[in-house]
Design an enzyme around this catalytic site. Sequence first.
Site, PDB file in Angstrom:
ATOM      1  N   SER A   1       0.875  -1.176   0.000  1.00 48.82           N
ATOM      2  CA  SER A   1       0.000   0.000   0.000  1.00 48.82           C
ATOM      3  C   SER A   1       0.909   1.222   0.000  1.00 48.82           C
ATOM      4  O   SER A   1       2.112   1.097   0.291  1.00 48.82           O
ATOM      5  CB  SER A   1      -0.835  -0.020   1.284  1.00 48.82           C
ATOM      6  OG  SER A   1      -1.399   1.253   1.549  1.00 48.82           O
TER       7      SER A   1
ATOM      8  N   TYR B   1      -1.936  -1.424  10.446  1.00 53.94           N
ATOM      9  CA  TYR B   1      -1.901  -1.541   8.980  1.00 53.94           C
ATOM     10  C   TYR B   1      -0.567  -1.040   8.413  1.00 53.94           C
ATOM     11  O   TYR B   1       0.057  -1.690   7.576  1.00 53.94           O
ATOM     12  CB  TYR B   1      -3.069  -0.734   8.416  1.00 53.94           C
ATOM     13  CG  TYR B   1      -3.352  -0.927   6.947  1.00 53.94           C
ATOM     14  CD1 TYR B   1      -4.067  -2.025   6.489  1.00 53.94           C
ATOM     15  CD2 TYR B   1      -2.923   0.009   6.004  1.00 53.94           C
ATOM     16  CE1 TYR B   1      -4.354  -2.178   5.136  1.00 53.94           C
ATOM     17  CE2 TYR B   1      -3.198  -0.139   4.654  1.00 53.94           C
ATOM     18  CZ  TYR B   1      -3.928  -1.242   4.224  1.00 53.94           C
ATOM     19  OH  TYR B   1      -4.203  -1.406   2.889  1.00 53.94           O
TER      20      TYR B   1
HETATM   21  P1  NAD Z   1     -11.842  -6.204   0.323  1.00 55.01           P
HETATM   22  O1  NAD Z   1     -12.303  -6.077   1.732  1.00 55.01           O
HETATM   23  O2  NAD Z   1     -12.738  -5.728  -0.770  1.00 55.01           O
HETATM   24  O3  NAD Z   1     -11.413  -7.703   0.005  1.00 55.01           O
HETATM   25  C1  NAD Z   1     -10.581  -8.413   0.888  1.00 55.01           C
HETATM   26  C2  NAD Z   1     -10.776  -9.893   0.659  1.00 55.01           C
HETATM   27  O4  NAD Z   1      -9.887 -10.583   1.560  1.00 55.01           O
HETATM   28  C3  NAD Z   1     -12.206 -10.390   0.977  1.00 55.01           C
HETATM   29  O5  NAD Z   1     -12.671 -11.213  -0.067  1.00 55.01           O
HETATM   30  C4  NAD Z   1     -12.035 -11.165   2.286  1.00 55.01           C
HETATM   31  O6  NAD Z   1     -12.942 -12.246   2.439  1.00 55.01           O
HETATM   32  C5  NAD Z   1     -10.582 -11.668   2.139  1.00 55.01           C
HETATM   33  N1  NAD Z   1     -10.004 -12.020   3.433  1.00 55.01           N
HETATM   34  C6  NAD Z   1     -10.035 -11.341   4.598  1.00 55.01           C
HETATM   35  N2  NAD Z   1      -9.445 -12.033   5.574  1.00 55.01           N
HETATM   36  C7  NAD Z   1      -8.990 -13.194   5.013  1.00 55.01           C
HETATM   37  C8  NAD Z   1      -8.291 -14.331   5.491  1.00 55.01           C
HETATM   38  N3  NAD Z   1      -7.949 -14.438   6.787  1.00 55.01           N
HETATM   39  N4  NAD Z   1      -7.991 -15.329   4.634  1.00 55.01           N
HETATM   40  C9  NAD Z   1      -8.363 -15.241   3.327  1.00 55.01           C
HETATM   41  N5  NAD Z   1      -9.027 -14.208   2.813  1.00 55.01           N
HETATM   42  C10 NAD Z   1      -9.339 -13.185   3.637  1.00 55.01           C
HETATM   43  O7  NAD Z   1     -10.444  -5.429   0.301  1.00 55.01           O
HETATM   44  P2  NAD Z   1      -9.592  -4.803  -0.913  1.00 55.01           P
HETATM   45  O8  NAD Z   1      -9.759  -3.324  -0.860  1.00 55.01           O
HETATM   46  O9  NAD Z   1      -9.827  -5.530  -2.187  1.00 55.01           O
HETATM   47  O10 NAD Z   1      -8.113  -5.087  -0.350  1.00 55.01           O
HETATM   48  C11 NAD Z   1      -7.312  -6.151  -0.817  1.00 55.01           C
HETATM   49  C12 NAD Z   1      -5.888  -5.857  -0.429  1.00 55.01           C
HETATM   50  O11 NAD Z   1      -5.474  -4.596  -0.982  1.00 55.01           O
HETATM   51  C13 NAD Z   1      -5.654  -5.730   1.088  1.00 55.01           C
HETATM   52  O12 NAD Z   1      -4.414  -6.345   1.415  1.00 55.01           O
HETATM   53  C14 NAD Z   1      -5.568  -4.237   1.291  1.00 55.01           C
HETATM   54  O13 NAD Z   1      -4.817  -3.900   2.436  1.00 55.01           O
HETATM   55  C15 NAD Z   1      -4.887  -3.814   0.022  1.00 55.01           C
HETATM   56  N6  NAD Z   1      -5.050  -2.405  -0.335  1.00 55.01           N
HETATM   57  C16 NAD Z   1      -6.287  -1.885  -0.517  1.00 55.01           C
HETATM   58  C17 NAD Z   1      -6.409  -0.556  -0.856  1.00 55.01           C
HETATM   59  C18 NAD Z   1      -7.757   0.074  -1.053  1.00 55.01           C
HETATM   60  O14 NAD Z   1      -7.797   1.288  -1.109  1.00 55.01           O
HETATM   61  N7  NAD Z   1      -8.822  -0.688  -1.186  1.00 55.01           N
HETATM   62  C19 NAD Z   1      -5.273   0.245  -1.030  1.00 55.01           C
HETATM   63  C20 NAD Z   1      -4.023  -0.331  -0.849  1.00 55.01           C
HETATM   64  C21 NAD Z   1      -3.919  -1.666  -0.503  1.00 55.01           C
END
Ligand code: NAD
Length: 260
Positions: free
Chosen positions: A142, A155
């Site tokens: 991130s 985080y």
């Molecule tokens: P999201 O909440 O839409 O999806 C996350 C997914 O991870 C879900 O399907 C959930 O069921 C799964 N998950 C959660 N805990 C789990 C576990 N213990 N085992 C297996 N699966 C698990 O989130 P997102 O926004 O798509 O984020 C995905 C990744 O991207 C994360 O690592 C997040 O930190 C990172 N990220 C997101 C953003 C953003 O702005 N959305 C920015 C930078 C990084």
Amino acid sequence: MKLKDKICIITGAARGIGEGVAKRFVAEGARVAIADLNLETAEKTAARLSAMGPGTAIGVAMDVTSETAVNEGVARVVKEWGGVDVLFANAGIQIVHKIEDFPFSDWKKLLAIHLDGSFLTSKACIPHMYGNNGGAIIFMGSVHSKEASPLKSAYVTAKHGLLGLARVISKEGAAHGVRANVICPGFVKTPLVEKQIPEQAKELGISEKEVVEKIMLGETVDQEFTTIEDVAEVALLFASFPTNALTGQSLVVSHGWFME
Ligand code: NAD
């Protein structure tokens, strides 16, 4: 097609960014395991993506914090397709609190998903990559791998930690053709971010509009969210890059929020 027949495991791919990257990989001809907590949801996403083709997808139940669940999930993929070429450790959650209010249980829960999850999935996949044409490991970092924000102690700590893990895997894996890199997106509108808007407004005592305009997009060059497609493009680059020239790196995709 850049990933024709490549065997890929993407954690947290039932929805959000993981699903978007899986969609792009399937469009490039890959075989993608949608590894997520709930098998039924993972299978539904996999069926949707398989219908688009030309690659294919399966759903795999996996809680990335459980060594047994990770090992069983990876074994299932190897049994189905015969190996692992690409791991995208993407599963993640967000929990925001001021440090003095941060429940220790929430700290441990967040670190377990991001850090234990990335370690355990790498540990399980690497033996299938060594001696088998190598492979690509991608961690979901991130901007918070490089930058800090209030309320996000767990985080920010976890996302910084992934840079170190990727660098070690790069050094250990080089002789076996295993590369490790980190994608560092800015804010992407997914359920994870939608959830944070009212939470941060409450914690910081500002409006939800101010959270979006000032906290999330205030430092970008154009006040725009990064998109799932932007992240998928970088994931495809890391997954398909053919040599060790690109390893141990992190790439920020954030509309200029963080520049290095
Ligand atoms: P999201 O909440 O839409 O999806 C996350 C997914 O991870 C879900 O399907 C959930 O069921 C799964 N998950 C959660 N805990 C789990 C576990 N213990 N085992 C297996 N699966 C698990 O989130 P997102 O926004 O798509 O984020 C995905 C990744 O991207 C994360 O690592 C997040 O930190 C990172 N990220 C997101 C953003 C953003 O702005 N959305 C920015 C930078 C990084």
